[in-house]
Design an enzyme around this catalytic site. Structure first.
Site, mmCIF file in Angstrom:
data_model
loop_
_atom_site.group_PDB
_atom_site.id
_atom_site.type_symbol
_atom_site.label_atom_id
_atom_site.label_comp_id
_atom_site.label_asym_id
_atom_site.label_seq_id
_atom_site.Cartn_x
_atom_site.Cartn_y
_atom_site.Cartn_z
ATOM 1 N N ALA A 135 0.631 -1.126 -0.141
ATOM 2 C CA ALA A 135 -0.026 -0.061 -0.015
ATOM 3 C C ALA A 135 0.706 1.380 -0.171
ATOM 4 O O ALA A 135 1.212 1.810 1.051
ATOM 5 C CB ALA A 135 -0.660 0.098 1.187
ATOM 6 N N GLU A 189 2.647 -0.057 -10.919
ATOM 7 C CA GLU A 189 3.954 -0.219 -10.589
ATOM 8 C C GLU A 189 4.770 0.574 -11.535
ATOM 9 O O GLU A 189 5.801 0.311 -11.895
ATOM 10 C CB GLU A 189 4.257 -1.763 -10.889
ATOM 11 C CG GLU A 189 3.594 -2.630 -9.838
ATOM 12 C CD GLU A 189 4.440 -3.782 -9.306
ATOM 13 O OE1 GLU A 189 5.283 -3.925 -9.432
ATOM 14 O OE2 GLU A 189 3.433 -4.684 -8.960
ATOM 15 N N SER A 241 4.090 3.855 -17.758
ATOM 16 C CA SER A 241 4.987 3.879 -19.141
ATOM 17 C C SER A 241 5.978 5.039 -19.101
ATOM 18 O O SER A 241 7.158 5.038 -19.326
ATOM 19 C CB SER A 241 4.332 3.757 -20.370
ATOM 20 O OG SER A 241 3.876 2.450 -20.433
#
Ligand SMILES: Cc1cc2nc3c(=O)[nH]c(=O)nc-3n(C[C@H](O)[C@H](O)[C@H](O)COP(=O)(O)OP(=O)(O)OC[C@H]3O[C@@H](n4cnc5c(N)ncnc54)[C@H](O)[C@@H]3O)c2cc1C
Ligand SMILES: Cc1cc2nc3c(=O)[nH]c(=O)nc-3n(C[C@H](O)[C@H](O)[C@H](O)COP(=O)(O)OP(=O)(O)OC[C@H]3O[C@@H](n4cnc5c(N)ncnc54)[C@H](O)[C@@H]3O)c2cc1C
Lengths: 414, 263
Positions: free
Chosen positions: A159, A398, A401
Site C-alpha cells: 500500500a 507499478e 510507462s
C-alpha cells in the site's frame, strides 16, 4: 511395435528460445554488452510446462467468470498455493520454493496468459509482499509473516498509492506519529491490489512530511489492527477480480516492532520493491500478449471471409507477425532482466525496459487481436475484449510507462 | 508397501503425427513428448496408496531413450520416490512382448507388492505390456481398473473395472499387476517443491548387459516386427445438402438410413 520413444530425440517446445544458444546484446556502449544464455534450465522448463498446463486447465475456463463478477478468485489462489506458487522465491526455511527470478517470471507469464487477475494477485503476493519482508525484515518479521504468505494461508498487499500521490510517491500524506510503544497512523491508501482478501499489508506513511522521501517508513499492518479499515472496492476496467480497494487508517495503532527497516527507510524499500515487482508486471504483460496472439491465430484460421480463412490475407498476417516479433522481444528483455538479477548484477534499467516494452506490446497485441476478431472481438463472446481491458493496466501500475522512461533515462544519462 | 509403476514417454496427444519418408517411423521434429496419460493415472494412484497407508515406496520404471528420462523426472516431481531407466541401444526395436520381458527381468531383481501400468500407451495403442508382464512374472492381472483398495493385512486388493452395463468388483491376491483406466483418479500437478526435490532423487540406469541381454537376444525376443507405417486413409469430405429445409431434412434422413445406416 517399435518403440516410438526410442527413435526420437528432439524436443521442440513452444518456446523458440529453448534451443538457441548464446547471443549478446549491445546497448549504449561496448562496455555494456551482455552475454546471455537463452536456454532455460531443466527446472525452468518443467516449471513452465507445469504452470502452463495447470493454468490452461484450471484457470482459463473461469477467467471470464471472475472478470464479470469481480469475485476474488479464492479457488484459484488455493490451487496456486498447493503448487507453491504463492511463495516462489522465498527460501524453503520460510516456507517458499526457493526458486530464482526467472522461474518466477515464467510462472507469472503462464498464469497471466490464462487469467490476468490471478496473475497480478500472484505477482503482488510474491514480489510486493514477500520480497520486501525477506529482504528488509528482521528475523522476527520473517519467521512470523513469511511462512503465512509463502504457503498462501494469508494474502499480502502493498500500500503505497494515495488519492493525491501516485507517480509522485514521495508526496504521500499518510502520517505516522510515534506514541509510547506504538505508531499512530492516519490517512487513505487507494488502488490496493489484493486488499479485499489480504490480512498482511506493507503500508507506507511519513513521520515528517517536510523531510520528503526521507521521512517515509514502511509498516507491517495486520488487518485486525485497531483503526485499520478496508474501504470501497474499485469498479475497474480490467484485472477486475484482483480485489483492489481503498484502505482507511483512523488512528490505526501499529506496534513499534512492526516497522520494516528503520524510520526513513520506507522510500528505499518501496522503490527497491518496485524494481523487482516490475518484472512481475512485465511477465503479466507478456502473458496477456501471448494470449492475444494464441486467440488471434486460432480465430484467423477458423474465420472465413471471401471464401477463405482470413489468415490467408497478408494484411492479417502482418498483424500476427508484428505481434509475434514484439512478444519475443518483450520476453527476451524480461528474461534478460531476470537473469541479471539472478546473477547478482544490476538490473534496474533492464527491469524498467522490460516493463515498458512488455506493457506497450500487450496493449498493441490486444488492439490487434480485437481487430482480427472483427465485430466478434468487440463482444464478450470472445476473450480478446477482456484481454484488451486487462492489458491496459500494465501500462499504469507499478510505475506508468512514462515513469519507466524516466527511470531508463536516468540510468542512461547518469 | 512397495509399488512399481511402468511408464512410457509418448508424443503429446495434441501433436500432429507425420510419417517419415521411408515409412519406418514418425517425424520427430516439432513433437512434444509427454508422460503417457494412462500412466499418469497409475503414478497418481501409486502415490495415493502410499499416502493412504502412510508408508511405502513408489518406483517408476521405463524402457526408453535417454529423452525418456524427462518422463521419469515428471513422475518423481509428482511424488514417486525412485526411478529406474532401462536405457540401451540394444533395446531398440523391442516389440510389446520383448518390452514386457525386459521389464520383467529388471523387476525380478526389485521388491514389489503391486505393479501398476497404464491400460495402453497412446502412441502404439497395443495394450499388451501390462498383461504380458504379469505373465512373465507369473502374477494375476486385472486390466482397466477405476478403483483400488488395499486390504487391512495388505495381502490382497479389491479393484473395480467398468464393463458394458456393470461395474465389476474383483478381489486379487498380491502381488498383482493392474492397468489403470481413466476415472481411477485425477492426477495432480507437480508442485514447485516437487520439481525441486525430483532433482535429488535417484534415476538408476540399467543396461542390457546388467540383465544378461545381448542385442541379438532382443531381436529373438521380438516375435513381431514393424514393417512400415502408412498414413490413415483420408476421411471423405463432409457432404452438404442444399435446398429448402423440408427437402434437406427428408434427404438427410434418407442418407442416414440408407447410406450411413445409423438410423
Ligand atoms: C488496477 C490497479 C492496481 C493497483 N495496485 C496498486 C497496489 O497494489 N499498491 C499501490 O500502492 N498502488 C497500486 N496502484 C496504483 C498505481 O501504482 C498508480 O495508479 C500509478 O503509480 C500511477 O499513479 P496515479 O494513478 O496517481 O497517476 P498519476 O501519477 O496522477 O499520473 C497521471 C498521468 O501523468 C503521468 N505523469 C505523472 N508524473 C509524470 C512525470 N513526472 N512525467 C511524465 N508524466 C508523468 C503519468 O504517466 C500518467 O500518464 C494500482 C493501480 C491500478 C490501476
Ligand atoms: C458495435 C457494432 C455495431 C454494428 N452495427 C452494425 C449494423 O448496424 N449493421 C450492420 O450491418 N453491421 C453492423 N456491425 C457489423 C460490422 O459492420 C462488422 O463487424 C464489420 O463489417 C466487420 O465484419 P466482421 O465482424 O464479420 O469481421 P470480418 O469480416 O470477419 O473481419 C475479421 C478481420 O479480418 C479482416 N479482413 C477481412 N477480410 C479481409 C481482406 N480481404 N483483406 C484483409 N483483411 C481482411 C478484417 O479487417 C478484420 O480484421 C456492427 C458491428 C459492431 C461491432
Amino acid at each position: 511395435m517399435a518403440d516410438l520413444g526410442l527413435q526420437n530425440k528432439v524436443v521442440v517446445g513452444e518456446l523458440a528460445l529453448r534451443k538457441s544458444g548464446k547471443a549478446s546484446f549491445a546497448t549504449t556502449s561496448f562496455k555494456e554488452a551482455y552475454e546471455m544464455d537463452f536456454n532455460l534450465n531443466e527446472d525452468q522448463l518443467m516449471i513452465q510446462e507445469m504452470v502452463h498446463k495447470f493454468a490452461e486447465k484450471e484457470l482459463a475456463p473461469r477467467a471470464a467468470h471472475y472478470d464479470k463478477t469481480m469475485e476474488f478468485p479464492w479457488e484459484n489462489v488455493k490451487k496456486l498455493a498447493g503448487l507453491n506458487l504463492m511463495g516462489i522465491t522465498v527460501p524453503p526455511e520460510y516456507g517458499g520454493a526457493g526458486l530464482d527470478s526467472l522461474s518466477y517470471c515464467i510462472a507469472i507469464e503462464e498464469i497471466s496468459r490464462a487469467c490476468a487477475s490471478t496473475g497480478v494477485i500472484t505477482a503482488v503476493q510474491n514480489s510486493l509482499a514477500e520480497f520486501p519482508l525477506y529482504k528488509f525484515g528482521n528475523e522476527d518479521h520473517k519467521k512470523k509473516y513469511l511462512p503465512l504468505l509463502a504457503s498462501g494461508e494469508k494474502i499480502g498487499a502493498y500500500a503505497l498509492t494515495e488519492p493525491n500521490s501516485g507517480s509522485d510517491a514521495a508526496g504521500m500524506e499518510t502520517t505516522a506519529v510515534a506514541h509510547e510503544d506504538h505508531y499512530i497512523l492516519n490517512g487513505v491508501k487507494t488502488f490496493i491490489t489484493n486488499s479485499i482478501a489480504a490480512e498482511i499489508f506493507l503500508l507506507y506513511a511519513t513521520v515528517n512530511k517536510s523531510l520528503g522521501h526521507k521521512g517515509i517508513c514502511c509498516f507491517i499492518i495486520e488487518k485486525n489492527f485497531p483503526g485499520f479499515k478496508v474501504g470501497k472496492k474499485e469498479e475497474m476496467m480490467g484485472v477486475r477480480a484482483s480485489g483492489t480497494c481503498q484502505l482507511i487508517l483512523e488512528n490505526c495503532r501499529v506496534p513499534k516492532e512492526n516497522i520494516l527497516g528503520a524510520e526513513g527507510d520506507g522510500f528505499k524499500i518501496a522503490m527497491t520493491t518496485l524494481d523487482v515487482g516490475r518484472m512481475g508486471i512485465a511477465a503479466q504483460a507478456v502473458g496477456i500478449a501471448q494470449a492475444c496472439m494464441d486467440q488471434s491465430i486460432k480465430y484467423a484460421k477458423e474465420r472465413k471471409q471471401f471464401n477463405q480463412p482470413i489468415s490467408s490475407f497478408q494484411l492479417v498476417q502482418a498483424m500476427l507477425v508484428e505481434m509475434a516479433v514484439k512478444i519475443d522481444a518483450a520476453r527476451l528483455l524480461l528474461y534478460r532482466a531476470a537473469k541479471l538479477r539472478d546473477e547478482g548484477a544490476k538490473f534496474v534499467k533492464e527491469s524498467s525496459m522490460a516493463k515498458w516494452f512488455s506493457s506497450e506490446t500487450a496493449m498493441e497485441c490486444a488492439i490487434k487481436a480485437v481487430q482480427i476478431h472483427g465485430g466478434y472481438g468487440y463482444t464478450t463472446e470472445y476473450p480478446v475484449e477482456r484481454l484488451m481491458r486487462d492489458a491496459k493496466v500494465t501500462q499504469i501500475y507499478e510505475g506508468t510507462s512514462e515513469i519507466q522512461k524516466l527511470v531508463i533515462a536516468r540510468n542512461l544519462l547518469g | 508397501m512397495k509399488i512399481i509403476v511402468c511408464i512410457k514417454q509418448v508424443p503429446d496427444t495434441e501433436a500432429q503425427i507425420k510419417i517419415n519418408s521411408d515409412g519406418s517411423g514418425i517425424v520427430a521434429e516439432g513433437i512434444k513428448w509427454v508422460l503417457n496419460p494412462y500412466d499418469e493415472f497409475a503414478v497418481e494412484e501409486a502415490i495415493r496408496v502410499k499416502e493412504r497407508l502412510k508408508e511405502g515406496e513408489v518406483t517408476v520404471i521405463t524402457l526408453g531413450s535417454q529423452q525418456a528420462k524427462e518422463a521419469l523426472r515428471a513422475c518423481l516431481a509428482m511424488g514417486a520416490d525412485k526411478a529406474v531407466h532401462l536405457a540401451d541401444e540394444a533395446f531398440t526395436g523391442a516389440d510389446s512382448g520383448a518390452t514386457a520381458l525386459i521389464l520383467s527381468l529388471a523387476i525380478k531383481n526389485m521388491e514389489y507388492d503391486i505393479i501398476l501400468c497404464g491400460k495402453q500407451a497412446v502412441d502404439g495403442d497395443m495394450a499388451q505390456v501390462g498383461s504380458s508382464l504379469a505373465e512373465f512374472l507369473d502374477m494375476p492381472f486385472v486390466s482397466n481398473i477405476t478403483k483400488l483398495e488395499i486390504s487391512a493385512d495388505k495381502k490382497s486388493a479389491k479393484v473395480q473395472r467398468e464393463t458394458e452395463g456393470a461395474s465389476e468388483i474383483i478381489e486379487s491376491t498380491l502381488p498383482a499387476v493392474f492397468s489403470a483406466q481413466k476415472g481411477l483418479n485425477e492426477p495432480r500437478y507437480a508442485s514447485l517443491m516437487g520439481i525441486m526435490q525430483a532433482k535429488k532423487k535417484e534415476i538408476k540406469e540399467i543396461k542390457a548387459q546388467d540383465l544378461g541381454i545381448e542385442k541379438e537376444t532382443v531381436k529373438q525376443m521380438s516375435k513381431m516386427h514393424l514393417l512400415k507405417f502408412s498414413p490413415p486413409t483420408q476421411r471423405p469430405p463432409g457432404r452438404m445438402i442444399q435446398g429448402e429445409p423440408r427437402d434437406t431434412a427428408i434427404e438427410l434422413v434418407k442418407l442416414l438410413h440408407e447410406e450411413a445406416k445409423v438410423i
